[in-house]
Design a protein around this motif. Structure first.
Motif, PDB file in Angstrom:
ATOM      1  N   GLN A  29       0.844  -1.206   0.000  1.00  0.00           N
ATOM      2  CA  GLN A  29       0.000   0.000   0.000  1.00  0.00           C
ATOM      3  C   GLN A  29       0.877   1.253   0.000  1.00  0.00           C
ATOM      4  N   GLN A  38      -4.903  -4.852  -8.698  1.00  0.00           N
ATOM      5  CA  GLN A  38      -4.223  -4.889  -7.387  1.00  0.00           C
ATOM      6  C   GLN A  38      -3.761  -3.488  -6.992  1.00  0.00           C
ATOM      7  N   LYS A  58      -5.155  -0.704  -7.911  1.00  0.00           N
ATOM      8  CA  LYS A  58      -6.359   0.053  -7.553  1.00  0.00           C
ATOM      9  C   LYS A  58      -6.798  -0.284  -6.117  1.00  0.00           C
ATOM     10  N   ASP A  59      -6.802  -1.577  -5.812  1.00  0.00           N
ATOM     11  CA  ASP A  59      -7.211  -2.027  -4.470  1.00  0.00           C
ATOM     12  C   ASP A  59      -6.287  -1.468  -3.390  1.00  0.00           C
ATOM     13  N   ASN A  60      -4.975  -1.601  -3.640  1.00  0.00           N
ATOM     14  CA  ASN A  60      -3.997  -1.141  -2.651  1.00  0.00           C
ATOM     15  C   ASN A  60      -4.075   0.367  -2.440  1.00  0.00           C
ATOM     16  N   TYR A 107      -6.758   2.253  -2.918  1.00  0.00           N
ATOM     17  CA  TYR A 107      -8.004   2.541  -2.206  1.00  0.00           C
ATOM     18  C   TYR A 107      -7.808   2.322  -0.696  1.00  0.00           C
ATOM     19  N   LEU A 108      -7.204   1.168  -0.371  1.00  0.00           N
ATOM     20  CA  LEU A 108      -6.983   0.843   1.048  1.00  0.00           C
ATOM     21  C   LEU A 108      -6.001   1.819   1.703  1.00  0.00           C
TER      22      LEU A 108
END
Lengths: 183, 139
Positions: free
Chosen positions: A135, A162, A164-166, A168-169
């Motif tokens: 992240q 991945q 995008k997910d990281n 966002y988190l």
């Protein structure tokens, strides 16, 4: 600096010309230092990692694939060199007010660069406190270095989803961290 | 909302502020890098690396074979030459062979020798018997 010159320097470096490589170092060392510093949050460590990055770049230059941007390739080497430091982010207890004051101080040009670097390091450590290494990496590359997803994919070997997910988190975690200062 | 404002403000400040060093420090860093690469050889292209590896392996194999051959020559200096057994020889009562064919030849020769000896023995015994019979008849 034109792309032609960089390619010329790369070709000359491949032929063993160290002075051509020095031109490459001069061109990219500030950019790589800035990136590495944001990852490791320590000036001395960042200096060592930048040196290691360029020495590795020289050694593995014959393996450089010219279909990728040279800067992306350097970012990738720098990321690998600083991988160990990604895992040890120390948490500092800073108040929200202190955090903002330090951010304001960054704008001042009268301050010494060292103080700026120290404040930057503290802020990044504080913000990235709860982030995982991935992240933190994605947040730094995307939000602070301003790289596009394609380049980040090349550097981190993560898929676009991945990334995008990281991201966002990471943003969510930082906002939650900031929430503590507001309440 | 306040949280988002704070987030945006911090991130935009962090984006705008680049960590940096003084020019002297960057120069010193570049010098260190140049010193670091001074004795550093560049990695070769994978194909060249593969060719070098194969050549090295071949050279080592050649060396091993050469050493084995030299040792064999030294060993053969003690060979008891035997015209019957050809290239098969004895050393410290152990049969040394260079091929299975030689071993087969050795035993064939050995057995045929045994047959010849037994034939001679039989012939001798028969001759002795004949002599004894002649002597008896003369008496």
């Amino acid at each position: 600096m034109s792309e032609h010159n960089i390619n010329e320097w790369i070709n000359q470096s491949l032929a063993g010309n160290r002075w051509a490589f020095k031109e490459i170092v001069g061109l990219y060392q500030q950019k790589i230092f800035s990136y590495v510093f944001r990852i490791v949050c320590n000036e001395e460590e960042a200096k060592d990692i930048v040196q290691e990055t360029f020495i590795r770049a020289w050694t593995f230059l014959p393996k450089y694939d010219s279909s990728y941007k040279f800067s992306t390739w350097l970012y990738k080497i720098a990321t690998n060199c600083s991988r160990n430091y990604l895992k040890k982010t120390k948490a500092l207890a800073l108040s929200g007010e202190k955090l903002l004051t330090m951010a304001e101080q960054l704008k001042s040009t009268d301050l010494e660069q060292q103080i700026i670097n120290k404040n930057l390091a503290k802020i990044i450590i504080q913000l990235a406190h709860n982030l995982t290494p991935k992240q933190k990496l994605v947040f730094t590359l995307k939000c602070l270095e301003g790289l596009d997803t394609e380049d980040i994919t090349g550097i981190t070997n993560l898929s676009a989803a991945q990334i995008k997910d990281n991201l966002y988190l990471a943003k969510k975690s930082i906002r939650e961290q900031l929430q503590k200062y507001i309440v | 909302m306040e949280k988002d404002e704070l987030y945006n403000k911090l991130v935009s400040t962090l984006q705008a502020t680049k960590p940096s060093l003084s020019l002297e420090e960057f120069d010193a860093m570049a010098e260190n890098i140049m010193k670091g690469i001074a004795n550093k050889r560049q990695k070769q292209h994978p194909v060249i690396t593969a060719i070098i590896s194969i050549c090295s392996a071949a050279a080592i194999l050649l060396l091993v074979l050469l050493c084995t051959e030299v040792l064999q020559i030294n060993e053969r200096q003690d060979v008891t030459k035997n015209p019957y057994f050809g290239i098969v020889y004895r050393k410290n009562d152990a049969v040394k062979i260079s091929s299975l064919q030689s071993l087969l030849g050795y035993y064939t020769q050995k057995n045929s020798d045994k047959d010849d000896i037994s034939a001679i023995v039989k012939k001798y015994i028969n001759k002795e018997k004949n002599n004894t019979a002649t002597q008896n008849s003369a008496q």
